[in-house]
Every structure is written in C-alpha cells, then in structure tokens.
Design a protein around this motif. Structure first.
Motif, mmCIF file in Angstrom:
data_model
loop_
_atom_site.group_PDB
_atom_site.id
_atom_site.type_symbol
_atom_site.label_atom_id
_atom_site.label_comp_id
_atom_site.label_asym_id
_atom_site.label_seq_id
_atom_site.Cartn_x
_atom_site.Cartn_y
_atom_site.Cartn_z
ATOM 1 N N LYS A 88 0.912 -0.761 0.033
ATOM 2 C CA LYS A 88 0.167 0.551 0.055
ATOM 3 C C LYS A 88 0.939 1.445 0.109
ATOM 4 O O LYS A 88 0.274 2.266 -0.269
ATOM 5 N N ARG A 89 2.272 1.410 0.617
ATOM 6 C CA ARG A 89 3.033 1.962 0.462
ATOM 7 C C ARG A 89 3.285 2.765 -1.216
ATOM 8 O O ARG A 89 3.465 3.691 -1.130
ATOM 9 N N VAL A 90 3.077 1.990 -2.046
ATOM 10 C CA VAL A 90 3.598 2.376 -3.520
ATOM 11 C C VAL A 90 1.974 2.887 -4.072
ATOM 12 O O VAL A 90 2.377 4.030 -4.328
ATOM 13 N N ARG A 91 0.421 2.601 -3.723
ATOM 14 C CA ARG A 91 -0.298 3.443 -3.745
ATOM 15 C C ARG A 91 -0.180 4.458 -3.226
ATOM 16 O O ARG A 91 -1.155 5.603 -3.932
ATOM 17 N N GLN A 92 0.039 4.301 -1.518
ATOM 18 C CA GLN A 92 -0.510 6.058 -0.971
ATOM 19 C C GLN A 92 1.270 6.952 -1.770
ATOM 20 O O GLN A 92 0.813 8.421 -2.181
ATOM 21 N N ALA A 93 2.196 6.744 -2.083
ATOM 22 C CA ALA A 93 3.331 7.235 -2.728
ATOM 23 C C ALA A 93 2.858 7.954 -4.372
ATOM 24 O O ALA A 93 2.798 9.391 -4.093
ATOM 25 N N ALA A 120 6.157 10.899 -0.373
ATOM 26 C CA ALA A 120 6.028 10.147 -1.825
ATOM 27 C C ALA A 120 7.315 9.402 -2.023
ATOM 28 O O ALA A 120 6.668 8.711 -2.155
ATOM 29 N N LYS A 121 8.280 9.906 -2.427
ATOM 30 C CA LYS A 121 9.932 9.322 -2.630
ATOM 31 C C LYS A 121 10.231 8.428 -0.978
ATOM 32 O O LYS A 121 10.346 7.470 -1.653
ATOM 33 N N GLN A 122 9.438 9.091 -0.043
ATOM 34 C CA GLN A 122 10.181 7.591 1.035
ATOM 35 C C GLN A 122 8.950 6.595 1.216
ATOM 36 O O GLN A 122 9.899 6.026 0.859
ATOM 37 N N LEU A 123 8.089 6.861 1.092
ATOM 38 C CA LEU A 123 7.302 6.018 0.826
ATOM 39 C C LEU A 123 7.439 4.870 -0.166
ATOM 40 O O LEU A 123 7.450 3.549 0.288
ATOM 41 N N HIS A 155 12.012 0.591 -3.720
ATOM 42 C CA HIS A 155 11.872 1.700 -4.822
ATOM 43 C C HIS A 155 12.309 2.445 -4.873
ATOM 44 O O HIS A 155 12.005 3.596 -5.533
ATOM 45 N N ALA A 156 13.457 2.972 -4.659
ATOM 46 C CA ALA A 156 14.217 4.215 -4.463
ATOM 47 C C ALA A 156 14.102 4.687 -5.293
ATOM 48 O O ALA A 156 14.608 5.829 -5.776
ATOM 49 N N ASP A 157 14.782 3.918 -7.005
ATOM 50 C CA ASP A 157 14.990 4.575 -7.916
ATOM 51 C C ASP A 157 13.803 4.168 -8.935
ATOM 52 O O ASP A 157 13.844 5.283 -9.910
ATOM 53 N N GLY A 158 12.259 5.103 -8.279
ATOM 54 C CA GLY A 158 11.211 5.131 -8.872
ATOM 55 C C GLY A 158 10.706 3.556 -9.421
ATOM 56 O O GLY A 158 11.246 2.756 -9.775
ATOM 57 N N LEU A 159 9.447 3.749 -10.437
ATOM 58 C CA LEU A 159 8.694 2.783 -11.092
ATOM 59 C C LEU A 159 8.362 3.362 -12.769
ATOM 60 O O LEU A 159 8.292 4.868 -12.713
ATOM 61 N N LYS A 160 8.354 2.030 -12.955
ATOM 62 C CA LYS A 160 8.084 2.333 -14.352
ATOM 63 C C LYS A 160 6.426 1.280 -13.943
ATOM 64 O O LYS A 160 6.644 0.566 -14.718
ATOM 65 N N ALA A 216 3.394 13.388 -11.440
ATOM 66 C CA ALA A 216 3.913 11.909 -10.620
ATOM 67 C C ALA A 216 5.397 11.717 -10.655
ATOM 68 O O ALA A 216 5.824 11.056 -10.044
ATOM 69 N N LYS A 217 5.946 12.246 -11.890
ATOM 70 C CA LYS A 217 7.127 12.063 -12.399
ATOM 71 C C LYS A 217 7.857 13.002 -11.463
ATOM 72 O O LYS A 217 9.052 11.881 -11.098
ATOM 73 N N GLU A 218 7.574 13.206 -11.138
ATOM 74 C CA GLU A 218 8.806 13.769 -10.254
ATOM 75 C C GLU A 218 8.400 13.283 -8.929
ATOM 76 O O GLU A 218 10.349 13.216 -7.961
ATOM 77 N N ALA A 219 8.448 12.745 -8.036
ATOM 78 C CA ALA A 219 8.678 11.973 -6.634
ATOM 79 C C ALA A 219 8.971 10.436 -7.580
ATOM 80 O O ALA A 219 9.295 9.139 -6.931
ATOM 81 N N GLY A 220 9.589 10.065 -8.745
ATOM 82 C CA GLY A 220 9.617 8.696 -9.123
ATOM 83 C C GLY A 220 9.129 7.858 -10.113
ATOM 84 O O GLY A 220 9.239 6.654 -10.731
ATOM 85 N N PHE A 221 7.419 8.345 -10.616
ATOM 86 C CA PHE A 221 6.677 7.389 -11.639
ATOM 87 C C PHE A 221 7.539 8.022 -12.655
ATOM 88 O O PHE A 221 7.249 8.738 -13.360
#
Length: 549
Positions: free
Chosen positions: A322-327, A378-381, A387-392, A414-419
């Motif tokens: 759920k941390r990904v969803r919350q992020a 968002a980055k911390q979550l 997924h500290a390097d983000g997600l595709k 969302a790109k700024e947070a790593g998505f």
C-alpha cells in the motif's frame, strides 16, 4: 395534519420525530431532513407540517406548450436495451419510455414516480412500495407484477444485465412478493436504509412482463414514461412523442423529444452552437468552456458524486504494497488538476467515495484531513517499499471526456516523485470490452469513469466490497466491508455518521484507488430551453421543461 399521519407507518412517524429532534439540536439542516425523509418514504406534506417547509413562490413565466426538444449525447455502445444497459447514454435513451420508480432530484432528494410511496419496517430489511394506477401504451394496466417480472430477468444470475451488480448482497433473485396489483414487498438480504435510491437511479429501466431482449430497439415495447418511442437507430439516435396517458402528463409541456448520437464532445459542442441540438446533458469540461462564453447559451451546474478513478489492483505487483499506492496519491496536486481542467468547478477527492455531494460526507470530510501533494513523502514511501530508484508503469484507460487530460497531468506530476508512467489510451469500446476481454477489470493499473450514484453505498457495493463484480482494484478488507454494510443499515443519524467516518478512513488509508476530484454536472443549454434540470448527472427528468420559441 391527521391525513398525513394516517398515511404513514408507526415506524415512519418515529423516524420523523427523531428527525425533528435532530433539527432542533442542529445535527441536521432542513435540506438534509428533506433528503433523509424522502428516502424513508415520508411525504412532503408530513415534512412540511412538522418542519414548516414552504414552497417558494417565485415569479416565473407561464410554460409554453409544444415543440420538440433536441438533445445531443455520446453514442451508446451497441444496441440500447434495458436488459444490458450500463452507461448514462443508454439511460438517457431508455428513461423517457421506461422511467425509474422514484424521481431523483438535483438536491439529492427522491420524489414519487411510478412508485407513489414506500416505507421500511423497523430495521430497514423489508420495504413496501405502492404503485400509482397507470397503464402501458398497449392499454394493459401497469402493476407490481411488471416490476417483479423485470426483477426476475435483471437479477437472474444467468442474465446479461449488469444491474445485478448494484443489488448483490442487498436484494437476491426472487426475494420480493406481490400481495396485490399496486403493492410490491422487497425482502432484503441485509438492512439498507437507502434502498429506494437503488431502484430509482442509474441506467436500470423498468419494462413490462413478457419483455424479450431486443424489443425496445424494435419499438415493440410501449412504456409508462412521459414519452413514447417513435423511432430508434443505433447509428443516429432516437425520437419520441409525448405520452398522453402519462400519470403526470399535465407537467410535460413538450410535444416530443429527439436524441442525437455523437462520437466526441467537440462534435456535440459544435452541434449545440450551430443549432442542431438544444441541450447537452453531459459534456467534457474543455468543451464547456468555449460554450460558456456565448451569450446565447447557459451552463447549468450541480454537485455530483461522479469521479474518474485511478485504481491499482492490490493483488498485482508493485501494488500489493500500500505504500506504493499511497506514494502515487501523495504525488498528485489535486487542486491544480481541478483548476486546470474544471476552472474550479469540482470538489476535491480524498481517496474515498464519500463525495461532498452526499449528505453524510460533511462529518467524514471534517474527520479526515485532505490529502495534499507531498513529493518528499511520496519518495520516502516508494523507498520504504523498495523502489528508491522509482517505478516504470503503464496506465491503461480510454479516450473519453476529460480522462486523457486528467491522466496527462497525473503523468507529469507523478514524475517528480519517481513514477515513470506510460499512457495506453484505448477507445471506450476497447477499454470496456466484453465477455473475457474487459481491460477495465483486468489490467493492473487503470483509470475508469464512474458515473454518479445517489448514495455512498451505491458506490461501494459494486466496486469495493470483497468479491464485488466490478471491483476493478481487487480490493478486499474485512474491516471495510463490515463498516460499509453497517453504515448501509444504520438509521440513527449520529451512529451512521461515525460508521461513514470508519469506512472512509479505512479506504483512505488502504488507497486501492485514487479519487482526485468529483466533477460537477455541467449542462450547456440554449437559452430558449426553460426548466431544464441541472442534475443529477445520470438522470434527465424533463418534467416542467419547455421551449420558448
């Protein structure tokens, strides 16, 4: 007042007394009493006598009789039929002929329609509906047996009808009886305070016993609504003439109605401005803005519970955490989206279904702080979830109304947070699909337009309860299920408010879907159209509408 008291059950009178106490204590406003009382079957006469409601005496023009109103709507998918109807467009085509049991008003209250009155037992598990005497165009009397026969088809597990999703866990196939021609008694699976709304909103249309799929398109089914179907074409639209035997025919001022199908919002907007149609019940906000500047038109608006979900399937990686969803939820600037797409004409969403349009939502929104954009969080979550390097990710949705613009903003924010999000936008027909190929239910990351519902429970039942047929996020929470079902069955206002808070907190925390906003219903109309309803978005009651031309 005796005549009003005599028309109500002892339980309804107890509820009325409780509502009166709630008004005195300040727990409920008069508007809230009207909506609450109408749902429980309290007549306007009783409410007026107890609470001193007045009908405002407004100076208004005398309606002109005659003329044909022309409406433009999005092209429905396939052939419109009451057994398979799902979308607002299909409902707009069906309801002039096959109307709902109650008439949903723009303020959220429920007025009598085919059903003249309704009343629950003490725990809201049994509801008794009384129907007004009227007849089908065939000359046969409309009776409660017709509604029971329709339910037999609509709720049959083998039926093609999506209607069963809204009733699942509330009313089962066959759990109703007809003690006489004008009375239908529903025996519910569980207590449900808002049940009259279930049978009075959405695309469900009530048809006569003996109905066979395809009869509507063939024009072989006559209705009990304000209009009669004259011609229907799956390619072009439908035309109607006034039903002289409609029970409220005196307040139907139009001679007829025409509905024209369009493939996109731009074409609809141009048709309105060019005089090919007189009004548009639904239009994307980007197209509304151009029309609003034209002095020949006005844009009617009303609060709505409709929203575009961004849902994540909780049983599919990486959304099992759920941390990904919350992020993702914290990476979105909701106010900027509302300002950009709707020029402020929308309510902020807080990742639960208790929209500000619902009366019960005031206590919810007071209790749960609004989620706002927080990139650091968002980055911390994301980092905490591995997924500290983000997600595709690939987000699948549809080329429909405001959805593309909304998702492009989400993609950018969302790109700024790593998505790193790739958009896969399909046609509406491709996105919803059919049979085993329905991307909206199968893709792990999707965005769906959810039409307006009359109550929070009507939002939750088909989409968020464990095992619900349209649970596109695959969400499952025993605590949420318990709180939501308890909310549906609770009559006491204070207790119901706390249950709403409980359910909303769980959904907000779990974040199976991002609900960024609830867009207002916005209906552009030519100023020659008088008395056109501002809402609700999924209904179009033309009682009192007339043409000044």
């Amino acid at each position: 007042m005796d005549k009003f008291f005599n028309r109500h059950t002892s339980f309804q009178l107890e509820v009325a007394d409780q509502l009166r106490n709630d008004v005195k204590s300040g727990a409920l406003s008069r508007r809230e009493v009207l909506k609450r009382g109408s749902a429980l079957g309290l007549s306007l006469g009783l409410l007026g006598g107890l609470f001193g409601f007045d009908k405002s005496v407004l100076a208004q023009e005398t309606p002109k009789q005659g003329g044909v109103l022309k409406l433009g709507i999005a092209r429905p998918r396939g052939v419109v039929d009451p057994l398979t109807s799902r979308s607002r467009s299909e409902g707009f085509v069906l309801k002039p002929v096959l109307p709902p049991l109650g008439r949903l008003q723009a303020d959220g209250s429920l007025a009598p329609g085919l059903a003249e009155s309704w009343a629950p037992n003490e725990d809201a598990t049994v509801w008794t509906f009384k129907f007004r005497p009227t007849k089908w165009i065939s000359g046969e009397a409309f009776t409660a047996h017709d509604i029971a026969a329709a339910l037999d088809l609509l709720l049959d597990p083998a039926s093609p009808s999506p209607t069963v999703s809204g009733y699942r866990g509330i009313l089962s196939h066959g759990n109703y009886e007809v003690p006489d021609d004008q009375t239908l008694v529903f025996h519910l699976d569980r207590a449900y305070v808002d049940f009259p709304y279930i049978v009075s909103y959405g695309a469900t249309a009530w048809f006569p016993k003996g109905y066979t799929q395809g009869d509507f398109a063939k024009g072989t089914v006559g209705g009990v609504g304000p209009f009669l179907l004259k011609e229907y074409s799956a390619d072009r639209g439908a035309s109607y003439v006034k039903n002289p035997d409609y029970w409220d025919a005196a307040n139907i001022h139009l001679d007829g109605l025409e509905i024209v199908f369009f493939d996109d919002d731009q074409s609809m907007a141009l048709a309105l401005q060019g005089g090919q149609v007189d009004a548009l019940p639904v239009l994307a906000s980007s197209a509304v803005l151009a029309i609003s500047a034209n002095p020949d038109f006005e844009v009617l608006s009303a609060r709505s519970s409709a929203y575009n979900s961004i849902r994540m399937q909780v049983d599919a990686e990486p959304f099992t955490d759920k941390r990904v969803r919350q992020a993702l939820a914290y990476s979105i600037d909701r106010q900027a989206i509302v300002n950009t797409i709707y020029s402020g004409a929308a309510d902020l969403g807080n990742d639960h279904v208790f929209a500000p349009a619902f009366l019960q939502s005031a206590v919810v929104n007071e209790a749960i702080p609004q989620r706002v954009r927080d990139i650091a969080k968002a980055k911390q979550l994301l980092a905490d979830a591995g997924h500290a390097d983000g997600l595709k990710l690939t987000l699948t949705s549809q080329q429909y109304a405001d959805i593309p613009q909304y998702l492009q903003l989400v993609q950018s924010q969302a790109k700024e947070a790593g998505f790193d999000i790739t958009l896969d936008l399909k046609s509406q027909a491709e996105y919803y699909g059919a049979d085993a190929n329905q991307p909206w239910l199968s893709v792990p990351f999707g965005a769906t337009d959810w039409g307006e519902r009359a109550t929070p429970g009507a939002m939750i039942t088909p989409a968020y309860l464990t095992g619900a047929p349209f649970n596109e996020s695959k969400y499952s929470s025993a605590d949420f299920d318990a709180a939501a079902k308890a909310f549906d069955g609770e009559i006491d206002v204070a207790k119901r408010g706390q249950l709403a808070i409980d359910a909303a907190k769980i959904m907000h925390e779990d974040t199976p879907t991002i609900i960024g906003y609830f867009a207002q219903t916005r209906r552009p109309v030519n100023k020659k159209v008088k008395g056109f309803p501002a809402g609700p978005a999924s209904q179009l009651d033309l009682t009192g509408t007339w043409l000044d031309a």
